[in-house]
Every structure is written in structure tokens, then in C-alpha cells.
Design a protein around this motif. Structure first.
Motif, PDB file in Angstrom:
ATOM      1  N   GLU A   3       8.351  -3.098  -4.209  1.00  0.00           N
ATOM      2  CA  GLU A   3       7.690  -1.943  -4.812  1.00  0.00           C
ATOM      3  C   GLU A   3       6.251  -1.765  -4.318  1.00  0.00           C
ATOM      4  OE1 GLU A   3       6.323  -0.258  -9.178  1.00  0.00           O
ATOM      5  OE2 GLU A   3       7.646  -1.991  -9.064  1.00  0.00           O
ATOM      6  N   LEU A   4       5.548  -2.852  -4.024  1.00  0.00           N
ATOM      7  CA  LEU A   4       4.137  -2.768  -3.634  1.00  0.00           C
ATOM      8  C   LEU A   4       3.944  -2.786  -2.119  1.00  0.00           C
ATOM      9  CD1 LEU A   4       2.575  -5.173  -6.296  1.00  0.00           C
ATOM     10  CD2 LEU A   4       2.799  -2.685  -6.382  1.00  0.00           C
ATOM     11  N   ALA A   5       5.030  -2.734  -1.372  1.00  0.00           N
ATOM     12  CA  ALA A   5       4.922  -2.829   0.090  1.00  0.00           C
ATOM     13  C   ALA A   5       4.217  -1.606   0.668  1.00  0.00           C
ATOM     14  CB  ALA A   5       6.315  -2.963   0.699  1.00  0.00           C
ATOM     15  N   THR A   6       3.500  -1.837   1.765  1.00  0.00           N
ATOM     16  CA  THR A   6       2.807  -0.772   2.468  1.00  0.00           C
ATOM     17  C   THR A   6       2.428  -1.302   3.845  1.00  0.00           C
ATOM     18  OG1 THR A   6       0.997   0.841   2.300  1.00  0.00           O
ATOM     19  CG2 THR A   6       0.510  -1.416   1.608  1.00  0.00           C
ATOM     20  N   LEU A   7       1.660  -0.530   4.598  1.00  0.00           N
ATOM     21  CA  LEU A   7       1.022  -1.027   5.803  1.00  0.00           C
ATOM     22  C   LEU A   7      -0.397  -1.442   5.441  1.00  0.00           C
ATOM     23  CD1 LEU A   7       2.085   1.549   8.563  1.00  0.00           C
ATOM     24  CD2 LEU A   7       3.258  -0.531   7.818  1.00  0.00           C
ATOM     25  N   GLY A   8      -0.791  -2.594   5.902  1.00  0.00           N
ATOM     26  CA  GLY A   8      -2.123  -3.075   5.559  1.00  0.00           C
ATOM     27  C   GLY A   8      -2.473  -4.330   6.299  1.00  0.00           C
TER      28      GLY A   8
END
Length: 340
Positions: free
Chosen positions: A223-228
Motif C-alpha cells: 500500500e505504501l509503495a512508490t518511487l523514492g
């Protein structure tokens, strides 16, 4: 008795499965998933259904569509995620958007000390854990079709700004030391030198291990995944070596050598070797970042206090960095103006 409309669900499944289902059984998994998750047995075959919560939600919250897109992109690369089956964005089916994926059989460990394993198995479990994280951070987002999965710019700056807004919305009292932290973090955010797919909540109970080995068969809860910045994930994992060993993921207070659990230095060296780094920067800024993350969720919470006390002891031995006990978080503050 399920809280979902099984008849409507069956009609929808008839369009995505090879044959219309004759029997559907749903069992909600226990635990605190923010997106409710179910074991779904369809004619003796098991799947997992994961849905948004019912009721009014912020537009970007509980975005199961993002989760589905991510595992659909990662699965063809060979990274260990469940195979996706189908996404439904029609709230009329069960009352909220949801997706269906395969059920991965295996073991989930809730206790970071892994009391039921041997020392050699514990070491293998933690080595597989950090190897899998390094493998995630080595996936090329562009090649996986995820180049637009996160916003541009410095990840830490974005998160601090977002968390500050959320902290303000939940704030019930004034903590001068937290105000200093809110001032300090954006001014001293480290430069982002790498961009990767980051999980956002990478810990041992979000992994499924094989039944008969320490192989990671699936990483869950995206749920908290992103690019970073991939250091955000590693530092969050590293917090387990600071959190107290209280039956959850924390390890502080254990005799790691006797238990067979790698030290944090061991994990850092292994991660660096797998990701082509010579070394990691000092992570005290990143620990402060995660301490603020804990406080954002639990203002005055015990977990943040435990982290603060541990960092305070480390800071006295190292660089003067200090976090603080109950209601005095980061009492002295991180070293002013420091960038790592």
C-alpha cells in the motif's frame, strides 16, 4: 458469514475465471491490514481478495489499484510477489474496489526473534530478507513500466511535508522537541542519489517464506509503495535493531550472536554488496525521519519512545545525536545543519 455480497462477487468472477464458480467461501485474515484481506476459496482453489475499506475515504488513500498495478509489473520480472488475477474498480460489485491474486502458501513470522527456528535458520531468514530488499531496489522502474509510479523530486522532502500535515491534523498538544524536528528534517534532508521502487513498510511479517526453506516466496502489503530513495526502506528495516525485542519485529536486547541473527553491520554490508554500494551513509538522519513517522501515527506512543531512548544512547556514544524518552523526543535534536 461474509461481509461481502458473495452472489455479486460470483457474477464478476465468472467473467475472469475459466468457468463460472459454483461455490465461493470467504475468510477474512486476522490482523490490522488497512486494506481488508480475505482468503477466497473458489471451487476448492484458494485465492486472496484485497479490497478498499468501505465508507468515505481520501482519494489517494487505500489505493488497491496502485497495489495491483505494482504487483502486475513486478511479477513478470521474477520478483517474489503473488501472481495477480484481476482488478475490479466497480464499487457496485462488493461495495469498494478490490483485486484478486494467487494465494502463496508458506510461513509468516510475526516475532522478529524467530524463537521456533534454529540459529542457522534465523541467519538464513534475515539474509534472505535483506537480499530480497536489495533485489527490489535493483529492479529498473522504467523497464518494469513504473517510471511514473512516484512523484518527482526528493522523496524525503515529500514525505516530511506530507507527514507534517498529517501530524498537524492529529495533533493534541504542543511538543517543542517535535517542532524542532519538523523544522530540522526538511532543512537537512539528504540528497537523493538513487531512485528505486520502495516498499514503504518492509518488515519480516510482510514476507512469506517457503514451508521448507528460508526462501522468500512473496512480499506482501504494498500500500505504501512508490518511487523514492531506497535508503528509506533500508533505514526502516534497520529500525528493528533499535526497537525493543517485545514479541514483534524489534531485536534490541537480544544476544544476536547467540541467536544467529545478523548484526545491523552485517545486514548493511550484505545490502551494499548486493546493490553495488561501497558503504551506507550515517543513518541517524534516516532514523530521525522514521521516528517522526512513528510519532505521526502515534503521538506520544510507546514505540516511538523506545526508538528515541535507543537513539539517545547511541548518540551519546557516537556523534551527539540524541532522541529522547517519553514526551521529550529528540530532546537535544539531531546535530544542527548536518547532512549525511
Amino acid at each position: 458469514m461474509s461481509d461481502l455480497d458473495v452472489a455479486r462477487l460470483g457474477q464478476w468472477l465468472a467473467g475472469v475465471l475459466p468457468a463460472a464458480p459454483a461455490d465461493i467461501r470467504l475468510e477474512k485474515f486476522p490482523g490490522g491490514q488497512s486494506n481488508p484481506t480475505y482468503r477466497m476459496t473458489v471451487d476448492s482453489r484458494d485465492y486472496v481478495l484485497r479490497r478498499r475499506p468501505f465508507g468515505p475515504l481520501l482519494p489517494s488513500a487505500h489505493a488497491v489499484e496502485r497495489e495491483y498495478r505494482l504487483i502486475s509489473a513486478l511479477h513478470p520480472t521474477g520478483f517474489p510477489v503473488p501472481a495477480p488475477l484481476a482488478l475490479c474498480q466497480d464499487d457496485a460489485v462488493i461495495g469498494s474496489a478490490f483485486y484478486v491474486m494467487e494465494l502463496v502458501e508458506g510461513r509468516t513470522f510475526w516475532h522478529g526473534a524467530l524463537p521456533d527456528l534454529s540459529p542457522s535458520e534465523r541467519r538464513a531468514a534475515y539474509e534472505a530478507m535483506v537480499d530480497t530488499l536489495a533485489r527490489l531496489h535493483s529492479v529498473d522502474p522504467v523497464a518494469a513500466g513504473l517510471e511514473d509510479f512516484g512523484r518527482p523530486g526528493n522523496y524525503f522532502e515529500r514525505q516530511v511535508a506530507r507527514w507534517t500535515k498529517q501530524y498537524r491534523a492529529a495533533q493534541t498538544d504542543d511538543l517543542p522537541e517535535v517542532e524542532r524536528l519538523i523544522d530540522f528534517l526538511p532543512r537537512t534532508a539528504p540528497e537523493q542519489t538513487r531512485t528505486a521502487i520502495i516498499h514503504g513498510d518492509y518488515r519480516i511479517d510482510n514476507l512469506i517464506y517457503a514451508p521448507d526453506s528460508m526462501t522468500v516466496r512473496a512480499v506482501l502489503d504494498w500500500e505504501l509503495a512508490t518511487l523514492g530513495d531506497p535508503l528509506a526502506d533500508f533505514a526502516y528495516l534497520a529500525m528493528n535493531w533499535i526497537l525493543p525485542a517485545d514479541g514483534r519485529a524489534g531485536l534490541n536486547g537480544l544476544d544476536l550472536e547467540a541467536a544467529g541473527i545478523p548484526s545491523l553491520d552485517d545486514m548493511a554490508r550484505r545490502y551494499c554488496a548486493a546493490t553495488g554500494r561501497d558503504a551506507l551513509p550515517d543513518l541517524h538522519w534516516h532514523f530521525a525521519f522514521n521516528l517522526f513517522r512513528l510519532d505521526r501515527h502515534h503521538p506520544g506512543g510507546e514505540e516511538a519512545d523506545a526508538v528515541g531512548q535507543r537513539l539517545q544512547r547511541q548518540g551519546r556514544r557516537r556523534r551527539g545525536y540524541a532522541a529522547c524518552p517519553h514526551h521529550r523526543r529528540l530532546a537535544r535534536g539531531p546535530p544542527r545543519g548536518r547532512r549525511d
